[in-house]
Design an enzyme around this catalytic site. Structure first.
Site, PDB file in Angstrom:
ATOM      1  N   GLY A 162       0.824  -1.196   0.000  1.00 23.21           N
ATOM      2  CA  GLY A 162       0.000   0.000   0.000  1.00 23.21           C
ATOM      3  C   GLY A 162       0.860   1.247   0.000  1.00 23.21           C
ATOM      4  O   GLY A 162       2.063   1.202   0.268  1.00 23.21           O
ATOM      5  N   CYS A 163       0.232   2.384  -0.288  1.00 24.46           N
ATOM      6  CA  CYS A 163       0.973   3.642  -0.380  1.00 24.46           C
ATOM      7  C   CYS A 163       1.467   4.110   0.990  1.00 24.46           C
ATOM      8  O   CYS A 163       2.656   4.405   1.168  1.00 24.46           O
ATOM      9  CB  CYS A 163       0.119   4.709  -1.053  1.00 24.46           C
ATOM     10  SG  CYS A 163      -1.553   4.868  -0.392  1.00 24.46           S
ATOM     11  N   TYR A 164       0.582   4.163   1.979  1.00 24.32           N
ATOM     12  CA  TYR A 164       1.018   4.546   3.322  1.00 24.32           C
ATOM     13  C   TYR A 164       2.077   3.588   3.866  1.00 24.32           C
ATOM     14  O   TYR A 164       3.090   4.033   4.428  1.00 24.32           O
ATOM     15  CB  TYR A 164      -0.175   4.578   4.285  1.00 24.32           C
ATOM     16  CG  TYR A 164      -1.066   5.795   4.201  1.00 24.32           C
ATOM     17  CD1 TYR A 164      -0.558   7.087   4.273  1.00 24.32           C
ATOM     18  CD2 TYR A 164      -2.445   5.655   4.090  1.00 24.32           C
ATOM     19  CE1 TYR A 164      -1.389   8.195   4.222  1.00 24.32           C
ATOM     20  CE2 TYR A 164      -3.289   6.754   4.042  1.00 24.32           C
ATOM     21  CZ  TYR A 164      -2.758   8.027   4.110  1.00 24.32           C
ATOM     22  OH  TYR A 164      -3.587   9.128   4.064  1.00 24.32           O
TER      23      TYR A 164
END
Length: 345
Positions: free
Chosen positions: A148-150
């Site tokens: 994921g990005c986070y």
């Protein structure tokens, strides 16, 4: 090598299309869209008019397996868990950009993703595609669970210190902020212009689906259970993530020692850039690129270290890292197709 993109009409998918257009070794020959098959790609994304005039395809596992060596899945969460196994069983290598294969414990999916998990054998076989950390595993993988990005920004910012044992893992607080594109292209009140413009909103406090993903990797690296305090905010910009992380040092360290540790840890990794002492990164400095920039503030008075990591959420946080993983899987130059400068201003 021929590749396909499933879910080509979302932001992650169209970013894959943009980056693959410049790749020296991979040719994009099919873009699949369940909802808009039969339409011209340029009809959905007019900026591709005169550049990519192909028609969006329907999903056909036999055709994809026959015509392609690798498939990117940029479909919404809950879709890939059913599609990816069909492709893998046909011998097609896959890189999944959704969260369907990131978590090893199937019991977590109903709680955090609100859908049933993929088959447990596939959850266990999935290689987590954090490129700088799991390069050797990625090189041998049949399919990748793209992070994921986070988690990408958070983990790249924390892992060197955790691995070295310099921080107390029980003190981790992560204050994360994202641009609106992180919510995807689907219309919703929460991402409406009038709701986000000139506004700063916190959301999913203590309930964000990336929490167990981050804790899973940190616990594995630290070899003990790690729990985090994780707050997410929506900021009125299109792209970018900034994760500001707070942690207690186990013992006093000079800022330069920390910077030297990160330079050593990420030596040979072209997409992680470490800021010098007293200089902190901004999201605009990685906009449109596959870089993750990291800086530090070492509070000697409290013994607390502040780590700031920034990425472009749809590049290093999605499509760019997926292509980086494809490069590793094929023993290509890791930067192939990704040597683009950040867009500034």
């Amino acid at each position: 090598m021929k590749v396909a993109v499933i879910g080509g009409t979302g932001y992650g998918g169209v970013e894959l299309i943009r980056l693959l257009a410049h790749h020296p070794y991979a040719q994009l020959t099919s873009v699949v869209s369940h909802s808009q098959s039969g339409k011209a790609l340029a009809e959905v994304y007019p900026h591709l008019h005169g550049i990519m005039e192909q028609t969006l395809d329907a999903f056909d596992v036999q055709q994809l397996a026959q015509d392609h060596d690798l498939v990117f899945l940029a479909a919404p969460s809950g879709v890939s868990k059913d599609i990816l196994p069909q492709l893998v069983e046909q011998g097609v290598r896959c890189i999944d950009l959704s969260g369907d294969f990131r978590l090893k414990d199937p019991r977590l999916y109903p709680e955090w993703y609100n859908h049933d998990p993929a088959q447990e054998t596939y959850l266990q076989e999935a290689v987590y595609g954090l490129s700088e950390i799991y390069r050797e595993d990625i090189a041998q993988a049949k399919f990748i669970a793209n992070p994921g990005c986070y988690p990408t920004a958070t983990l790249l910012g924390l892992i060197p210190l955790l691995k070295e044992g310099w921080i107390d893992p029980h003190t981790l607080i992560i204050d994360a902020k994202s641009g609106v594109s992180g919510a995807g292209r689907k219309q919703s009140l929460g991402t409406h212009f009038s709701e986000t413009n000139e506004n700063l909103k916190v959301y999913k406090l203590g309930a964000h689906q990336h929490i167990p993903e981050i804790e899973q990797i940190l616990s594995s690296v630290g070899q003990k259970e790690v729990k985090i305090t994780f707050s997410t905010h929506l900021v009125p910009m299109t792209r970018g993530i900034m994760c500001t992380m707070y942690t207690q040092l186990q013992e006093a360290k000079a800022t330069q020692d920390i910077i030297d540790l990160y330079h050593s840890f990420y030596e040979g990794h072209a997409f992680v850039r470490i800021r010098p002492e007293g200089v902190w990164p901004a999201t605009k400095e990685v906009y449109g690129s596959n870089y993750c920039d990291i800086g530090f503030a070492n509070d000697q008075r409290t013994g607390r270290l502040i780590i700031v990591a920034v990425i472009d959420n749809v590049v290093k946080g999605a499509a760019g890292q997926a292509i980086q993983n494809m490069n590793i899987m094929n023993a290509w130059d890791e930067t192939a197709g990704l040597n683009v400068l950040p867009v500034y201003p």
